[in-house]
Motif scaffolding. Structure first.
Motif, mmCIF file in Angstrom:
data_model
loop_
_atom_site.group_PDB
_atom_site.id
_atom_site.type_symbol
_atom_site.label_atom_id
_atom_site.label_comp_id
_atom_site.label_asym_id
_atom_site.label_seq_id
_atom_site.Cartn_x
_atom_site.Cartn_y
_atom_site.Cartn_z
ATOM 1 N N GLU A 130 4.319 7.247 4.924
ATOM 2 C CA GLU A 130 5.483 6.971 4.078
ATOM 3 C C GLU A 130 6.390 5.918 4.694
ATOM 4 O O GLU A 130 6.903 5.031 4.013
ATOM 5 C CB GLU A 130 6.263 8.254 3.790
ATOM 6 C CG GLU A 130 5.527 9.184 2.836
ATOM 7 C CD GLU A 130 6.304 10.459 2.557
ATOM 8 O OE1 GLU A 130 7.521 10.537 2.878
ATOM 9 O OE2 GLU A 130 5.690 11.396 2.007
ATOM 10 N N GLN A 132 4.628 2.544 4.352
ATOM 11 C CA GLN A 132 4.729 2.073 2.969
ATOM 12 C C GLN A 132 6.115 1.498 2.709
ATOM 13 O O GLN A 132 6.258 0.435 2.097
ATOM 14 C CB GLN A 132 4.472 3.223 1.984
ATOM 15 C CG GLN A 132 3.024 3.571 1.810
ATOM 16 C CD GLN A 132 2.854 4.781 0.902
ATOM 17 O OE1 GLN A 132 3.196 5.890 1.292
ATOM 18 N NE2 GLN A 132 2.325 4.550 -0.282
ATOM 19 N N LYS A 143 7.019 -2.269 1.461
ATOM 20 C CA LYS A 143 7.551 -2.353 0.099
ATOM 21 C C LYS A 143 9.041 -2.649 0.080
ATOM 22 O O LYS A 143 9.491 -3.612 -0.536
ATOM 23 C CB LYS A 143 7.256 -1.046 -0.644
ATOM 24 C CG LYS A 143 7.710 -1.050 -2.086
ATOM 25 C CD LYS A 143 7.341 0.260 -2.770
ATOM 26 C CE LYS A 143 7.778 0.230 -4.220
ATOM 27 N NZ LYS A 143 7.438 1.488 -4.895
ATOM 28 N N SER A 152 0.184 -0.326 -2.996
ATOM 29 C CA SER A 152 -0.544 0.587 -3.884
ATOM 30 C C SER A 152 -0.104 2.033 -3.667
ATOM 31 O O SER A 152 0.609 2.351 -2.713
ATOM 32 C CB SER A 152 -2.053 0.474 -3.634
ATOM 33 O OG SER A 152 -2.411 1.150 -2.432
ATOM 34 N N GLU A 153 -0.580 2.890 -4.537
ATOM 35 C CA GLU A 153 -0.401 4.326 -4.350
ATOM 36 C C GLU A 153 -1.318 4.786 -3.223
ATOM 37 O O GLU A 153 -2.298 4.119 -2.892
ATOM 38 C CB GLU A 153 -0.753 5.075 -5.637
ATOM 39 C CG GLU A 153 0.180 4.775 -6.794
ATOM 40 C CD GLU A 153 1.629 5.177 -6.528
ATOM 41 O OE1 GLU A 153 1.843 6.278 -5.965
ATOM 42 O OE2 GLU A 153 2.521 4.388 -6.860
ATOM 43 N N THR A 154 -1.038 5.934 -2.663
ATOM 44 C CA THR A 154 -1.880 6.526 -1.631
ATOM 45 C C THR A 154 -3.146 7.083 -2.275
ATOM 46 O O THR A 154 -3.081 7.752 -3.303
ATOM 47 C CB THR A 154 -1.135 7.659 -0.908
ATOM 48 O OG1 THR A 154 0.062 7.123 -0.344
ATOM 49 C CG2 THR A 154 -1.998 8.276 0.184
ATOM 50 N N TYR A 204 -6.449 8.643 4.457
ATOM 51 C CA TYR A 204 -5.638 8.252 3.320
ATOM 52 C C TYR A 204 -5.486 6.742 3.439
ATOM 53 O O TYR A 204 -5.288 6.226 4.551
ATOM 54 C CB TYR A 204 -4.243 8.885 3.379
ATOM 55 C CG TYR A 204 -4.219 10.377 3.156
ATOM 56 C CD1 TYR A 204 -4.303 10.908 1.870
ATOM 57 C CD2 TYR A 204 -4.080 11.254 4.225
ATOM 58 C CE1 TYR A 204 -4.260 12.284 1.668
ATOM 59 C CE2 TYR A 204 -4.034 12.623 4.033
ATOM 60 C CZ TYR A 204 -4.127 13.129 2.750
ATOM 61 O OH TYR A 204 -4.085 14.484 2.553
ATOM 62 N N VAL A 248 -3.629 3.074 1.811
ATOM 63 C CA VAL A 248 -2.654 2.379 0.986
ATOM 64 C C VAL A 248 -2.911 0.897 1.217
ATOM 65 O O VAL A 248 -3.064 0.461 2.364
ATOM 66 C CB VAL A 248 -1.200 2.733 1.401
ATOM 67 C CG1 VAL A 248 -0.202 1.809 0.709
ATOM 68 C CG2 VAL A 248 -0.899 4.185 1.109
#
Length: 174
Positions: free
Chosen positions: A57, A60, A64, A72-74, A83, A85
């Motif tokens: 998080e 990201q 961002k 992108s989304e996870t 995971y 991104v």
């Protein structure tokens, strides 16, 4: 493997620079053209640089909210234990990796590198099966017997970092 490919082109460039200055003489030289090995596959563009992150998080948010990138989304990839991104950069992407499960290769990477860091580079190839065959002949270790489906839904393989000058290289079918 990448070094060997670059060495081939570097050697070719050196030969071109030290050959006679006329194109006609160079193109009519049979010995020159016979010494160029033929490849059954080609390296393509850099698809992404993967970065292992301990806090997905936070990473990201950096790309961002602070840097203004499209993120992108996870997506969970349980077969790879990660995971992912993706961060769009225009000419390539960053792939943020975070562990999924205790056997995740990213978990072991983060145990050694607590703050995260570059995990691998991904280069596209036009024929992954031909690349595998040729790389095996050249004694480049591939970390799986068969390609796996990667984050983009395409076949991927990983080359052993000890055979690639300390870099984990992912090859992805273009």
């Amino acid at each position: 493997a990448l070094y060997r490919c670059f060495s081939l082109f570097s050697g070719l460039l050196t030969r071109l620079q030290t050959s006679t200055p006329t194109i006609q003489t160079l193109s009519s030289s049979n010995s020159f053209s016979q010494n160029i090995p033929s490849c059954l596959w080609k390296l393509g563009r850099l698809n992404h640089v993967a970065i292992a992150v301990p806090d997905l998080e936070k990473a990201q948010s950096l790309y961002k909210d602070v840097l203004g990138a499209q993120v992108s989304e996870t997506v969970a990839l349980p077969e790879h234990g990660v995971y992912t991104v993706f961060v769009e950069l225009g000419n390539t992407k960053l792939e943020l990796l975070h562990p999924l499960g205790e056997k995740s290769p990213i978990a072991s990477f983060l145990q050694k590198n607590k703050t995260g860091g570059m995990h691998h580079i991904c280069i596209e190839v036009d024929d992954i099966k031909a690349a595998m065959t040729e790389l095996k002949k050249k004694k480049i270790r591939i970390l799986s017997e068969e390609p796996k489906i990667g984050a983009h839904g395409k076949p991927v393989i990983f080359l052993h970092p000890k055979d690639c000058h300390g870099v984990l290289v992912e090859l992805e079918q273009a």
